[in-house]
Scaffold this active site. Sequence first.
Site, PDB file in Angstrom:
ATOM      1  CG  LEU A 150      53.937  27.181  76.380  1.00  0.00           C
ATOM      2  CD1 LEU A 150      54.489  26.686  77.713  1.00  0.00           C
ATOM      3  CD2 LEU A 150      54.974  28.053  75.693  1.00  0.00           C
ATOM      4  CB  ALA A 195      59.393  22.849  69.761  1.00  0.00           C
ATOM      5  CG  HIS A 196      55.307  24.723  68.027  1.00  0.00           C
ATOM      6  ND1 HIS A 196      54.437  23.725  67.630  1.00  0.00           N
ATOM      7  CD2 HIS A 196      56.461  24.520  67.341  1.00  0.00           C
ATOM      8  CE1 HIS A 196      55.040  22.952  66.735  1.00  0.00           C
ATOM      9  NE2 HIS A 196      56.276  23.408  66.554  1.00  0.00           N
ATOM     10  CD  GLN A 197      58.527  28.508  72.508  1.00  0.00           C
ATOM     11  OE1 GLN A 197      59.161  29.240  71.779  1.00  0.00           O
ATOM     12  NE2 GLN A 197      58.822  27.222  72.618  1.00  0.00           N
TER      13      GLN A 197
END
Length: 731
Positions: free
Chosen positions: A484, A658-660
């Site tokens: 994440l 904000a990144h997965q």
Amino acid sequence: MGKERGEGKYSHGFSHGEMESLASICEAVLPPSSSMEDQTLQSFYRASGSQPPIPDEIAELLTKRGLIEAKLIVRIVLLMLSTRLGTLLLCGALSFTWNFPYINKFSSLCLEDREKVLQKWFKHCLFTPIRIAFIYVKVMCLYIFFSRVDGTVKNPAWKAIGYQLETDGDLSQVPKDRLLQKGMIETKHETHETLVQSLIQKGLKATQDSKQEHIKVQCDVVIVGSGCGGGVAAAVLASSGQKVVVLEKGDYFTPAEYSPYEGPSLERLYECGGVLPTVDGNMMILAGATVGGGSAVNWSACIKTPKSVLREWADNHKIPVFGTTEYLSAMDIVCKRLGVTENCVQESFQNQVLRKGCENLGLKVEKVPRNSSEDHYCGSCGYGCKQGDKKGTDCTWLVDAVNHGAVILTGCKAERFILEKNKSGSKRKRKCLGVIAKSLNETITMKLQFEAKVTISACGALLTPPLMLSSGLKNRNIGRNLHLHPVLMAWGYFPEPNTEFKGKSYEGGIITSVHKVVSGDSDVKAIIETPQLGPASFATLCPWVSGLDMKNRMTKFSRTSHLITIVRDQGSGEVKLEGRISYYLSREDKENLKAGLRRAIQILIAAGAVEVGTHRSDGQRIKCKGLNEKEIEEFLETVSPVDGAISFAENWVLYSSAHQMGSCRMGINEKEGAVNENGESWEAEGLFVCDASVLPSAVGVNPMITIEATAYCLSNRIAEFLRIQQTKKVY
């Protein structure tokens, strides 16, 4: 918005007692006060979190977006507080009164005592459910208070906090054309009959099967999701001659249709309306849910995959493509299609602070390429770029796709893949024949059955695993290894007048500079960038110490610069059911976050902040005037990641992401990954994954270029797979 309590327009189901308790908590979170001389500030300070219809909207939001256990806990706490005995149990001695029956219920406590109760819960309560309840109410109260818009699209608090968007500028250059219209079917405007006709008009074979209650659609390729992975795959496969259908549960917006405002934008463009916590409440997650996916709402950063990461993926994970010129070429092709530029004509207030602080410390700061023009000065790209300058998949790859005959269905949610026993002699026991989906338009009750030669899941690392598992796939890697890029923030206040740093915190390019925190052995421990924070996001992330302190913080909103610390996480999480995400930080992650936070504060101090701090729950901060090196170091020693929001720790912090990535990772065999190096499921022939979930591990930088380059390579291989299949049939 704008509904008043008592009008019978709410469906949250909260009782009168629960609502009374909720309003009483909201008033203590944001209490009225009157100590300001300025008329604008007076109005703001006199405002209260209990003003109608805020409590009802909180109840609605909790009912609509909250996790099941959170809803239950909040309602139990509110119900207890609506009684004298429950208030005694939860509030202790503060509930006593000299008058019979000697115990008050919570709403009868004076405002000062209610605030003391909240402070006690916030700081010292070891009974976790109470803390959960308070955090949910606090976050939602602040979110709604600072994001609400009225009929004139204004919020009475915005002027007081210095938030004044320019919405009356020259919009003549904003693109109004619906670039995807010729390939677009918006199911919210369709009926059963018109939907079939619309599909046929787009060149698809579609029939209505009334017995099975399905609308059957035949195509060559069906893709679930239209973001960084799905958009690229659609373009590549459509241009190779395949009839492609893209399913997107979100809606389609042109630049002219985007809102510059936080509340409406999060509701329309983000997964769960931007309110998506992990199950333990420790992290808040942002993920795009519109045509273009994350590329429509991300912050424009276009950073190529680091060489060290490519070596690791090629050598340690044994995925050859990441060590080839094919992948390097794919990154160049992606950057060219996105119109990536290297320079920025005018940096935003926050990026000016980051750059100046680094320069004053003698630290290296790098330019961040963006998929926009060099003079793009838009602070609202996270709400969809209203200027139409940022180039997401909705105005690049998907345009290429529809120009080659692709069809995009919006408001269409995939439910499961169609799997049957594989009779081809392949090692894969199953074969994928397509996908079953439903329209989110309730007037269309028939399911849609898409039959295709190839099915691609590209709905992101949070939704691809639940879709695969609900279809009956069993690979142990599905839903695991979720990374994440956990984020913590530091802030610095730069009051006006300040001639060196011009602008407001919400203006200008969101990310144009980056600093890498490097250890002695040259390993990058963290990267430091700048975020987009609207008033509501700012308020919900700020530590709550008292109601007055919160209002004082908010008056500094427009000149508070935030720096975000992002780490390439070694810890990981799971997502096996939609909306239920678990995640755990490793010890190394916490150490790297600590290094990043310390550096961020040093940068803010060096840039000239008059006050700096973190988002730790105790309101950790320090005035900078007159500080010497020893005092700075003593403060930095107290800065470290702590346990999450519902832990037993007295001081805690809310992480964000904000990144997965990585939740259906590639692997050299089915023990190591959910898909092979071509993106194909180890269990089902013809089922591919083409999104961030296939990445072997975290990237460590903003991942858009990595996702699109990976999707470009995978979709070219899928095109070759289809070409070979076709050749076999011909001969």
